[in-house]
Structures are given as structure tokens and as C-alpha cells.
Design an enzyme around this catalytic site. Structure first.
Site, mmCIF file in Angstrom:
data_model
loop_
_atom_site.group_PDB
_atom_site.id
_atom_site.type_symbol
_atom_site.label_atom_id
_atom_site.label_comp_id
_atom_site.label_asym_id
_atom_site.label_seq_id
_atom_site.Cartn_x
_atom_site.Cartn_y
_atom_site.Cartn_z
ATOM 1 N N LYS A 149 0.836 -1.205 0.000
ATOM 2 C CA LYS A 149 0.000 0.000 0.000
ATOM 3 C C LYS A 149 0.866 1.250 0.000
ATOM 4 C CE LYS A 149 -0.744 1.721 3.906
ATOM 5 N NZ LYS A 149 -1.135 2.077 5.264
ATOM 6 N N SER A 150 1.884 1.249 0.869
ATOM 7 C CA SER A 150 2.722 2.447 1.016
ATOM 8 C C SER A 150 3.436 2.779 -0.294
ATOM 9 C CB SER A 150 3.751 2.231 2.119
ATOM 10 O OG SER A 150 3.089 2.138 3.369
ATOM 11 N N ASP B 169 -7.644 1.838 -0.418
ATOM 12 C CA ASP B 169 -6.695 2.955 -0.287
ATOM 13 C C ASP B 169 -6.148 3.402 -1.648
ATOM 14 O OD1 ASP B 169 -6.988 3.079 2.441
ATOM 15 O OD2 ASP B 169 -4.876 2.677 2.910
ATOM 16 N N ASN C 65 -10.270 6.470 4.159
ATOM 17 C CA ASN C 65 -9.455 6.522 5.374
ATOM 18 C C ASN C 65 -7.993 6.278 5.017
ATOM 19 O OD1 ASN C 65 -8.784 6.812 8.016
ATOM 20 N ND2 ASN C 65 -9.745 4.920 8.735
ATOM 21 N N ARG D 134 -8.423 11.922 12.456
ATOM 22 C CA ARG D 134 -6.976 11.631 12.362
ATOM 23 C C ARG D 134 -6.230 12.942 12.108
ATOM 24 N NH1 ARG D 134 -5.798 6.638 8.558
ATOM 25 N NH2 ARG D 134 -3.782 6.885 9.587
ATOM 26 N N SER E 34 3.008 11.515 13.211
ATOM 27 C CA SER E 34 2.982 10.673 12.012
ATOM 28 C C SER E 34 4.155 11.019 11.117
ATOM 29 C CB SER E 34 1.670 10.887 11.244
ATOM 30 O OG SER E 34 1.718 10.190 10.019
ATOM 31 N N GLN F 145 4.067 10.411 8.099
ATOM 32 C CA GLN F 145 3.472 10.748 6.801
ATOM 33 C C GLN F 145 3.549 12.251 6.527
ATOM 34 O OE1 GLN F 145 -0.461 9.013 6.580
ATOM 35 N NE2 GLN F 145 0.312 6.932 6.805
ATOM 36 N N ASP G 148 2.714 -0.911 12.139
ATOM 37 C CA ASP G 148 1.673 -1.770 11.551
ATOM 38 C C ASP G 148 1.942 -3.242 11.874
ATOM 39 O OD1 ASP G 148 0.837 0.637 10.580
ATOM 40 O OD2 ASP G 148 1.170 0.190 8.465
ATOM 41 N N GLU H 134 -6.489 3.785 12.236
ATOM 42 C CA GLU H 134 -7.842 3.480 11.763
ATOM 43 C C GLU H 134 -8.875 3.474 12.897
ATOM 44 O OE1 GLU H 134 -5.173 2.801 10.381
ATOM 45 O OE2 GLU H 134 -5.363 1.933 8.379
ATOM 46 N N ARG I 111 -6.115 1.802 18.316
ATOM 47 C CA ARG I 111 -5.744 0.387 18.227
ATOM 48 C C ARG I 111 -5.339 -0.196 19.583
ATOM 49 N NH1 ARG I 111 -2.560 0.455 12.306
ATOM 50 N NH2 ARG I 111 -4.452 -0.003 11.122
ATOM 51 N N HIS J 135 -8.775 -2.746 9.106
ATOM 52 C CA HIS J 135 -8.255 -3.935 8.405
ATOM 53 C C HIS J 135 -7.262 -4.732 9.240
ATOM 54 C CE1 HIS J 135 -4.703 -1.357 6.789
ATOM 55 N NE2 HIS J 135 -5.319 -0.699 7.743
ATOM 56 N N ARG J 136 -6.398 -4.003 9.978
ATOM 57 C CA ARG J 136 -5.377 -4.746 10.743
ATOM 58 C C ARG J 136 -5.944 -5.403 11.992
ATOM 59 N NH1 ARG J 136 -1.286 -3.940 7.595
ATOM 60 N NH2 ARG J 136 -1.076 -1.872 6.714
ATOM 61 N N LYS K 172 -9.339 -2.322 2.761
ATOM 62 C CA LYS K 172 -8.509 -1.103 2.784
ATOM 63 C C LYS K 172 -7.140 -1.354 2.156
ATOM 64 C CE LYS K 172 -7.107 2.722 5.813
ATOM 65 N NZ LYS K 172 -5.679 2.902 5.657
HETATM 66 O O1 LIG Z 1 3.991 6.359 5.109
HETATM 67 C C1 LIG Z 1 3.346 5.313 5.118
HETATM 68 O O2 LIG Z 1 3.132 4.656 4.073
HETATM 69 C C2 LIG Z 1 2.820 4.808 6.407
HETATM 70 C C3 LIG Z 1 3.337 5.277 7.596
HETATM 71 C C4 LIG Z 1 2.880 4.774 8.913
HETATM 72 O O3 LIG Z 1 2.089 5.778 9.517
HETATM 73 P P1 LIG Z 1 2.651 6.793 10.661
HETATM 74 O O4 LIG Z 1 3.823 7.487 10.145
HETATM 75 O O5 LIG Z 1 1.478 7.702 10.873
HETATM 76 O O6 LIG Z 1 2.959 5.952 11.867
HETATM 77 C C5 LIG Z 1 2.068 3.495 8.792
HETATM 78 O O7 LIG Z 1 1.422 3.217 10.000
HETATM 79 C C6 LIG Z 1 1.064 3.585 7.672
HETATM 80 O O8 LIG Z 1 0.307 2.415 7.550
HETATM 81 C C7 LIG Z 1 1.758 3.793 6.356
HETATM 82 C C1 LIG Z 2 -2.157 3.193 9.619
HETATM 83 C C2 LIG Z 2 -2.491 2.629 8.470
HETATM 84 O O1 LIG Z 2 -2.964 3.276 7.380
HETATM 85 P P1 LIG Z 2 -2.847 4.763 6.824
HETATM 86 O O2 LIG Z 2 -2.010 4.651 5.585
HETATM 87 O O3 LIG Z 2 -4.246 5.157 6.509
HETATM 88 O O4 LIG Z 2 -2.199 5.629 7.854
HETATM 89 C C3 LIG Z 2 -2.372 1.149 8.295
HETATM 90 O O5 LIG Z 2 -2.442 0.693 7.141
HETATM 91 O O6 LIG Z 2 -2.211 0.416 9.281
#
Ligand SMILES: O=C(O)C1=C[C@@H](OP(=O)(O)O)[C@@H](O)[C@H](O)C1
Ligand SMILES: C=C(OP(=O)(O)O)C(=O)O
Length: 424
Positions: free
Chosen positions: A22-23, A49, A94, A124, A170, A172, A312, A340, A343, A385-386, A410
Site C-alpha cells: 500500500k505504502s 486505499d 481513510n 486523524r 505521524s 506521513q 503496523d 484506523e 488500536r 483492516h489490521r 482497505k
Molecule cells: O507512510 C506510510 O506509508 C505509512 C506510515 C505509517 O504511519 P505513521 O507514520 O502515521 O505511523 C504506517 O502506520 C502507515 O500504515 C503507512
Molecule cells: C495506519 C495505516 O494506514 P494509513 O495509511 O491510513 O495511515 C495502516 O495501514 O495500518
């Protein structure tokens, strides 16, 4: 709502092929869209996603189409160029990996955009990212609660090339700034607070470099990205999902053996290191170029481990406590509370149904399953999902039921299909 019944499983065997990460999928889609040239994405994840990202890119005027299994993306060669007259509303579900990077990219694009999503997405946080974008002179408004989506973004130009961002909620936020950096004339990103989930930042840097970005860095404190266009690598193969792999690898450590295709010794995803955790717990692991094999631990050991780098994969460890000699204690996972679902709270509630001893705090969870009941239980999954995928591992202990198994869509729509194929 559907409920899935799983009979008690006694073993896992055979092989599976992972869907794409996914990432990596959502990063590759966005970078392909803003790169010069056409990109053919192989093994792209097809899930909610990525559907959110694909639909958003189409609404932003990007041409994407499928050629057999390959997703072809015709890059526009710059940030997005849309009319400022018409507000484009993007529903990002999400998907954090759509919301955060698009927030940054759209704020340096031309146009007027509303970013929205599921109810949980509105809870979030995105404040640290949007506030840092505002310090660059960009325009982001909160349409509901300050610091949270939905957002109204009026694209514009930066008036400085250095930005501070808090990395303690995060990673992200940092990845989002990194991906936008070359297209806004270059950026130095200074990280405040303790950056969490660090391997995802490394993943971002590796990918933007693949698309031609030039990055220099001081550890995880400061990143400088030079101005420049992204250039398509033409073809890009998305690695299998290392986070999705953890459920099958954990099941093998508990009860058998599995060959997992799609990840290997050169995987760039942080969650590949979950294999090292399994080794510490007593499992045997073999790594190859494009697959890994995991074998049952003669005796599965408890563990006390900081999982900040693998938030994760960390969830997979929770139900493993049912099979370990000694407790499982997972620390430095405060970010679980803003994913999500909360947790930590969800895991405490669901694991308690098994009659085990669960202790938790703001940023840790500890499970002692030396005492437990033997009831058939029904797990709630909180649209997470997790939660659904992790709790499936309790099926090696007893009959279980999983409410709303569809929530795996997801990131891993066929999870339970594959689980039933290899577990008996
Ligand atoms: O950059 C990414 O692809 C992700 C970063 C992580 O989030 P956080 O940085 O918020 O912990 C992870 O939990 C998420 O599923 C995917
Ligand atoms: C935190 C997760 O997703 P998101 O990319 O929406 O942050 C996840 O996939 O566990």
C-alpha cells in the site's frame, strides 16, 4: 454486516503471493502522476486505499488506465494544474497515504480543492502538516475542526524554502513534504520532536530518488531536497506488501511453514524487519531474492520490544501472545491511538474476550496469556483492516468469528481467501 466463522486451525503450509505494498503503491501513483513521462506500474495494489488515490488523480486531470495487469500513468510533468474557479472535492476514504501527500501536493498546485474522507479520517490529525505548509505561505483551511480534515486548499506558491514540521504524530507529514519538495523549488525540512515510524521516511526518499529527486540529509533531523522535475523511471515494480506478509509469517512461526512470494532480502519496507522479531521469538527464517520462508518455532518465546519503527507489523504480535512462553510487551506505539481506530483500546477490548491478562498505557500494551478461557469468541474489527487480519491468528487457539471481515479491503481485499487457502 457479515461475520466470518473460522474453525480452529492446526497448521499453515504452502505458499502465497502478496498483493503490492500500500505504502509503495500510493507513493508511486502520486509520483507517476506529477512526473515527466509515462509510468507503467507493475504489481500495483488494488484496494480501497489505492482506489481513493486513483480516483483523486483522475479528478485532478491525470490519465490513468489499465493495460492488462499494469497500471499506466501519463505524468503531467509538474504539480497539478486545475481551474481555481471550480472546487474539486476529493473523498480519500481513510487512506492516510492519500490524504497527507495530496494535502502537500495540492497546496503547491493550481486550483481549489476540498479534501474529505470517512468519519474516522476527520479524527486523524493533520495539523502538524497543514500548519507547516502555512508557514511556507500556502493556503489551507479547516472546514470543521482545527487540525483535522476536511480541508479547503487554495493552491499557490511557497514564499520560503525552509520548513519545520513535527514528526512525533505521524511520519506521513514528513513524507508528504518530501514528495512535494522538488516541485515547489526545493525545500529544507527540519523535523521537530521525535520522529516516529522512521523507515517510512526512508521508503519515501528511496522512491523520490528513483523518480530523479536529489536529497541530502542529516539523519532524521533535516532533509534538503533540490528543485527539479520528477522523471518517470518508465517501469516500476511495486514490492509485495511486507505488512500484509506479517500475518502469514506469524502463523508459520506458530503452526507450520510458509513461502511468501513478493518480498525478499532486498525489500525496502521497514516491516520486512518483522522477520527478525520472529527469529528472536524462536522461528526459523530463510530469505531469498523474491521470497521468504518461515518455519515454526520449536518453542515460541515471549518478547518485550520497542516497535516504533514498525507500528503496523506490531499489531500482529498481539495475538501471538496466545502461543508464547512468557508475555508479549510492545512499547513506543502511541501512534496506534490515531490510526484506523484507537488500536490500543481496540486490542485491549478484543484480547480481553479471550480471558487473557492485558495491561496497557498511553503507548504500550502487554499481554499475558498464561491464563485464558477456551470459549469461541467473536471479534469486533472497528473498520480496521489490521484488527481483522491480526485477530485471525487467534484461530490457531480456538474457533473464532470475525465481524465485518470485508474491512480488509482497505489494503488486502483477498486476505481471508488466502488465509483459508493455506491454513487448515
Ligand atoms: O507512510 C506510510 O506509508 C505509512 C506510515 C505509517 O504511519 P505513521 O507514520 O502515521 O505511523 C504506517 O502506520 C502507515 O500504515 C503507512
Ligand atoms: C495506519 C495505516 O494506514 P494509513 O495509511 O491510513 O495511515 C495502516 O495501514 O495500518
Amino acid at each position: 454486516m457479515e461475520t466470518l466463522h473460522l474453525n480452529k486451525k492446526s497448521k499453515i503450509s504452502g505458499s502465497i503471493t502478496l498483493p503490492g505494498s500500500k505504502s509503495l503503491s500510493n507513493r508511486a501513483l502520486l509520483l507517476s502522476a506529477v512526473a515527466k513521462g509515462t509510468t507503467r506500474l507493475h504489481n500495483l495494489l488494488r484496494s480501497d486505499d489505492t482506489a481513493r488515490m486513483i480516483d483523486a488523480l483522475k479528478a485532478l486531470g491525470v490519465k490513468l488506465y489499465e493495460d492488462g495487469d499494469v497500471m499506466v500513468v501519463e505524468g503531467i510533468g509538474s504539480a497539478f494544474k486545475c481551474s481555481a474557479e471550480k472546487r474539486i472535492v476529493l473523498d480519500l476514504g481513510n487512506a492516510g497515504t492519500a490524504m497527507r501527500p495530496l494535502c502537500a501536493m495540492l497546496s503547491i498546485s493550481e486550483g481549489c480543492f476540498e479534501l474529505t474522507g470517512e468519519v474516522r479520517m476527520m479524527e486523524r490529525p493533520i495539523g502538524p502538516l497543514s500548519e507547516s505548509l502555512k508557514t511556507l505561505g500556502l493556503s489551507i483551511e479547516y472546514l470543521n475542526n482545527p487540525g483535522f480534515p476536511p480541508l479547503l486548499i487554495r493552491g499557490g506558491m511557497v514564499n520560503t524554502h525552509e520548513v519545520h514540521v513535527d514528526g512525533s504524530t505521524s511520519s506521513q507529514f514528513i513524507s508528504a513534504l518530501l514528495m512535494s519538495a522538488p516541485l515547489c523549488g526545493g525545500l529544507t525540512i527540519k523535523v521537530d520532536g521525535d520522529l516516529i515510524s522512521k523507515p517510512y521516511v526512508d521508503l519515501t526518499i528511496a522512491l523520490i530518488e528513483k523518480f530523479g529527486a536529489k536529497v541530502t540529509r542529516q539523519g532524521y533531523r533535516s532533509f534538503t531536497v533540490a528543485a527539479g522535475d520528477y522523471v518517470s523511471p518508465s517501469d516500476y515494480l511495486v514490492e509485495g506488501d511486507a505488512s500484509g506478509a506479517t500475518y502469514f509469517c506469524a502463523a508459520a512461526a506458530i503452526a507450520g511453514e510458509i513461502t511468501v512470494n513478493g518480498i525478499g532480502e532486498e525489500s525496502t519496507q521497514g516491516d520486512i524487519n518483522f522477520l527478525k522479531v520472529l527469529e528472536k521469538m524462536g522461528a526459523r527464517v530463510e530469505r531469498f531474492k523474491s521470497c521468504v520462508k518461515v518455519y515454526k518455532a520449536p518453542e515460541l518465546l515471549g518478547i518485550d520490544i520497542d516497535m516504533n519503527n514498525m507500528p503496523d507489523a506490531a499489531m500482529t504480535l498481539v495475538p501471538m501472545a496466545l502461543y508464547t512462553k512468557g508475555k508479549v510487551r510492545i512499547t513506543n506505539i502511541a501512534s496506534w491511538r490515531v490510526k484506523e481506530t484507537d488500536r490500543i483500546a481496540a486490542m485491549v477490548k478484543e484480547m480481553s474476550k479471550l480471558g487473557v491478562n492485558v495491561n496497557s498505557g498511553e503507548d504500550f500494551i502487554e499481554i499475558d496469556a498464561s491464563v485464558r478461557n477456551h470459549d469461541e469468541v467473536t471479534f469486533d474489527t472497528y473498520n480496521d483492516h489490521r484488527m481483522a487480519m491480526s485477530m485471525s491468528l487467534a484461530a490457531f487457539d480456538r474457533d473464532i468469528n470475525i465481524n465485518d471481515p470485508e474491512c480488509t479491503k482497505k489494503t488486502f481485499p483477498d486476505y481471508f481467501g488466502l488465509f483459508s487457502k493455506v491454513c487448515e
